[in-house]
Design an enzyme around this catalytic site. Structure first.
Site, PDB file in Angstrom:
ATOM      1  N   ASN A 116     -10.225  -0.170   0.641  1.00  0.00           N
ATOM      2  CA  ASN A 116      -8.769  -0.062   0.566  1.00  0.00           C
ATOM      3  C   ASN A 116      -8.309  -0.626  -0.787  1.00  0.00           C
ATOM      4  O   ASN A 116      -8.375  -1.836  -1.006  1.00  0.00           O
ATOM      5  CB  ASN A 116      -8.160  -0.847   1.734  1.00  0.00           C
ATOM      6  CG  ASN A 116      -6.637  -0.812   1.739  1.00  0.00           C
ATOM      7  OD1 ASN A 116      -5.999  -0.393   0.778  1.00  0.00           O
ATOM      8  ND2 ASN A 116      -6.052  -1.280   2.826  1.00  0.00           N
ATOM      9  N   CYS A 154       0.816  -1.230   0.000  1.00  0.00           N
ATOM     10  CA  CYS A 154       0.000   0.000   0.000  1.00  0.00           C
ATOM     11  C   CYS A 154       0.844   1.272   0.000  1.00  0.00           C
ATOM     12  O   CYS A 154       0.323   2.363  -0.242  1.00  0.00           O
ATOM     13  CB  CYS A 154      -0.956   0.009   1.183  1.00  0.00           C
ATOM     14  SG  CYS A 154      -1.999  -1.449   1.248  1.00  0.00           S
ATOM     15  N   HIS A 194      -3.351   7.207   3.006  1.00  0.00           N
ATOM     16  CA  HIS A 194      -3.760   5.936   2.418  1.00  0.00           C
ATOM     17  C   HIS A 194      -5.120   5.561   2.997  1.00  0.00           C
ATOM     18  O   HIS A 194      -5.338   5.645   4.202  1.00  0.00           O
ATOM     19  CB  HIS A 194      -2.707   4.866   2.739  1.00  0.00           C
ATOM     20  CG  HIS A 194      -3.158   3.475   2.418  1.00  0.00           C
ATOM     21  ND1 HIS A 194      -3.769   3.161   1.225  1.00  0.00           N
ATOM     22  CD2 HIS A 194      -3.109   2.324   3.140  1.00  0.00           C
ATOM     23  CE1 HIS A 194      -4.070   1.866   1.227  1.00  0.00           C
ATOM     24  NE2 HIS A 194      -3.684   1.348   2.371  1.00  0.00           N
TER      25      HIS A 194
HETATM   26  C1  LIG Z   1      -9.772  -4.968  10.622  1.00  0.00           C
HETATM   27  C2  LIG Z   1     -10.117  -4.114  11.825  1.00  0.00           C
HETATM   28  C3  LIG Z   1     -11.189  -3.112  11.443  1.00  0.00           C
HETATM   29  C4  LIG Z   1     -10.673  -5.021  12.915  1.00  0.00           C
HETATM   30  O1  LIG Z   1     -10.886  -4.268  14.088  1.00  0.00           O
HETATM   31  P1  LIG Z   1     -10.379  -4.823  15.508  1.00  0.00           P
HETATM   32  O2  LIG Z   1     -10.799  -3.869  16.548  1.00  0.00           O
HETATM   33  O3  LIG Z   1      -8.914  -5.103  15.397  1.00  0.00           O
HETATM   34  O4  LIG Z   1     -11.232  -6.110  15.644  1.00  0.00           O
HETATM   35  P2  LIG Z   1     -10.780  -7.635  15.841  1.00  0.00           P
HETATM   36  O5  LIG Z   1     -10.058  -8.166  14.632  1.00  0.00           O
HETATM   37  O6  LIG Z   1     -10.111  -7.788  17.153  1.00  0.00           O
HETATM   38  O7  LIG Z   1     -12.197  -8.278  15.884  1.00  0.00           O
HETATM   39  C5  LIG Z   1     -13.198  -7.906  16.842  1.00  0.00           C
HETATM   40  C6  LIG Z   1     -14.394  -8.807  16.639  1.00  0.00           C
HETATM   41  O8  LIG Z   1     -15.026  -8.489  15.404  1.00  0.00           O
HETATM   42  C7  LIG Z   1     -15.164  -9.645  14.609  1.00  0.00           C
HETATM   43  N1  LIG Z   1     -15.090  -9.323  13.188  1.00  0.00           N
HETATM   44  C8  LIG Z   1     -13.998  -9.247  12.413  1.00  0.00           C
HETATM   45  N2  LIG Z   1     -14.357  -8.926  11.156  1.00  0.00           N
HETATM   46  C9  LIG Z   1     -15.692  -8.790  11.166  1.00  0.00           C
HETATM   47  C10 LIG Z   1     -16.637  -8.464  10.171  1.00  0.00           C
HETATM   48  N3  LIG Z   1     -16.295  -8.215   8.908  1.00  0.00           N
HETATM   49  N4  LIG Z   1     -17.923  -8.400  10.517  1.00  0.00           N
HETATM   50  C11 LIG Z   1     -18.328  -8.652  11.779  1.00  0.00           C
HETATM   51  N5  LIG Z   1     -17.473  -8.976  12.762  1.00  0.00           N
HETATM   52  C12 LIG Z   1     -16.180  -9.039  12.448  1.00  0.00           C
HETATM   53  C13 LIG Z   1     -14.043 -10.550  15.072  1.00  0.00           C
HETATM   54  O9  LIG Z   1     -14.289 -11.900  14.768  1.00  0.00           O
HETATM   55  C14 LIG Z   1     -14.017 -10.273  16.542  1.00  0.00           C
HETATM   56  O10 LIG Z   1     -15.055 -11.021  17.155  1.00  0.00           O
HETATM   57  P3  LIG Z   1     -14.817 -11.735  18.580  1.00  0.00           P
HETATM   58  O11 LIG Z   1     -14.544 -10.598  19.533  1.00  0.00           O
HETATM   59  O12 LIG Z   1     -16.114 -12.432  18.788  1.00  0.00           O
HETATM   60  O13 LIG Z   1     -13.650 -12.637  18.382  1.00  0.00           O
HETATM   61  C15 LIG Z   1      -8.871  -3.362  12.356  1.00  0.00           C
HETATM   62  O14 LIG Z   1      -8.029  -4.264  13.024  1.00  0.00           O
HETATM   63  C16 LIG Z   1      -8.092  -2.690  11.264  1.00  0.00           C
HETATM   64  O15 LIG Z   1      -8.594  -1.848  10.553  1.00  0.00           O
HETATM   65  N6  LIG Z   1      -6.780  -3.018  11.116  1.00  0.00           N
HETATM   66  C17 LIG Z   1      -5.962  -2.473  10.079  1.00  0.00           C
HETATM   67  C18 LIG Z   1      -6.240  -3.217   8.816  1.00  0.00           C
HETATM   68  C19 LIG Z   1      -5.639  -2.562   7.602  1.00  0.00           C
HETATM   69  O16 LIG Z   1      -5.685  -1.366   7.458  1.00  0.00           O
HETATM   70  N7  LIG Z   1      -5.097  -3.375   6.715  1.00  0.00           N
HETATM   71  C20 LIG Z   1      -4.562  -2.942   5.477  1.00  0.00           C
HETATM   72  C21 LIG Z   1      -3.240  -2.292   5.653  1.00  0.00           C
HETATM   73  S1  LIG Z   1      -2.685  -1.556   4.177  1.00  0.00           S
END
Ligand SMILES: CC(C)(COP(=O)(O)OP(=O)(O)OC[C@H]1O[C@@H](n2cnc3c(N)ncnc32)[C@H](O)[C@@H]1OP(=O)(O)O)[C@@H](O)C(=O)NCCC(=O)NCCS
Length: 310
Positions: A265, A112, A235
């Site tokens: 993204n 990215c 980004h």
């Molecule tokens: C992906 C992101 C939004 C998830 O948020 P988070 O606070 O880290 O959440 P978690 O992964 O810990 O998940 C929390 C809960 O939501 C759930 N969950 C994950 N994806 C889900 C979705 N699409 N829909 C519903 N629930 C979802 C998980 O299973 C978890 O459930 P649990 O508590 O029962 O286990 C966040 O981590 C993020 O944006 N990270 C950066 C990702 C990124 O930018 N990547 C590209 C880089 S270039």
């Protein structure tokens, strides 16, 4: 003599995949996706549209916008992690289609942050007066490496392309400062096996810290301060990560680009797509100081401070 952006273009596939569509495909909800990421919909390229097709379309527009001919391009740099095939490169594929017969061509793999790496590489060739015009494209067809059974990643990504012609610009305009960086110890947090594998929490923490720091670093290198910034192009990964950079620069909400809601993204394409949209909306004007900042798998990051205009 300084390098700057002298023309731009973007391409987005027509097919829209909304959060409600995803609700029918996996255990997720529109509310979760909006709240956690800011994404409402994303574009998905059809089976017969490959990465090079999107890169070609965006590049054509950038060449036209710059008012140059394809033969004037000295180098093509395509930032992508989803090339049509490992080789030939996407840049060679579009060199032929554009008729950029005098251009050298190579792809850049910095996920990215790839578009930032591309612009900074182009700047070196131009300011050393080796080349005059470099075409830099950020393009991804992430839908082909997305695991549609993994709700942790499938809701985040989209397809698209953005392109820029980098060339010499008038005094006081152009790229004032940059920062590029990498931390291979974080490779395990975001990578492709067959599909994208991500530790969202770790990527989130890294991104919030690094995006803010890189913005401040480029301003320091340019001898400028937060108060000088007219517009921020982060980004487009997640609205909460973007907000953290905006707050670090103490910018009002209307001075940050937000296209993540419409396109998700799009990795290397997100920054150039966003610039084109903001220029079209009149939010970016000549002589504005723009900060662009990206991060991604690798881990990689990059930021640029640019005084807008030819
Ligand atoms: C992906 C992101 C939004 C998830 O948020 P988070 O606070 O880290 O959440 P978690 O992964 O810990 O998940 C929390 C809960 O939501 C759930 N969950 C994950 N994806 C889900 C979705 N699409 N829909 C519903 N629930 C979802 C998980 O299973 C978890 O459930 P649990 O508590 O029962 O286990 C966040 O981590 C993020 O944006 N990270 C950066 C990702 C990124 O930018 N990547 C590209 C880089 S270039």
């Amino acid at each position: 003599m300084r390098a700057g952006i002298v023309g731009m273009g973007r391409f987005l596939p027509e097919k829209i995949l909304t959060n409600h569509d995803l609700e029918k495909m996996m255990d997720t909800s529109d509310e979760w996706i909006r709240t956690m990421t800011g994404i409402e919909e994303r574009r998905i390229a059809s089976d017969d549209v490959n990465t090079s097709d999107m890169a070609f379309a965006a590049a054509q527009k950038a060449i036209e916008d710059a008012g140059i001919t394809p033969e004037q391009i000295d180098l093509i740099l395509v930032a992508t992690v989803t090339p049509d095939s490992p080789f030939p490169s996407v840049s060679c594929r579009i060199q032929e289609r554009l008729g950029a017969t005098k251009a050298a061509a190579m792809d850049i793999s910095a996920a990215c942050a790839g578009f930032m790496y591309g612009i900074v590489t182009a700047k070196q060739f131009i300011e050393s007066q080796v080349y005059k015009y470099v075409l830099v494209v950020g393009v991804e067809k992430l839908s082909k490496i997305t695991d549609w059974n993994d709700r942790n990643t499938a809701v985040l990504f989209g397809d698209g392309a953005g392109a820029a012609i980098i060339g010499p610009v008038s005094e006081d305009r152009g790229i004032l400062a940059f920062e590029l960086g990498a931390d291979g110890t974080g490779a395990k947090h975001l990578y492709q096996d067959e599909f994208i594998i991500m530790n969202g929490r770790e990527v989130f923490k890294f991104a919030v810290r690094q995006m803010g720091e890189s913005c401040i670093n480029v301003l320091n290198k340019a001898g400028l301060s937060k108060d000088d910034v007219d517009f921020l192009i982060p980004h487009q990964a997640n609205i909460r990560i973007m907000e953290a950079s905006r707050q670090r620069l103490e910018l009002p909400i209307e001075k940050m680009s937000k296209t993540v809601d419409k396109y998700g993204n799009t990795s290397a394409a997100s920054i150039p797509i966003s610039i084109v949209e903001e220029v079209e909306k009149g939010k970016i004007k000549d002589d504005d100081l723009i900060v662009m900042v990206g991060f991604g798998g690798g881990l990689t990051w990059g930021a640029i401070a640019i005084r807008w205009g030819k």
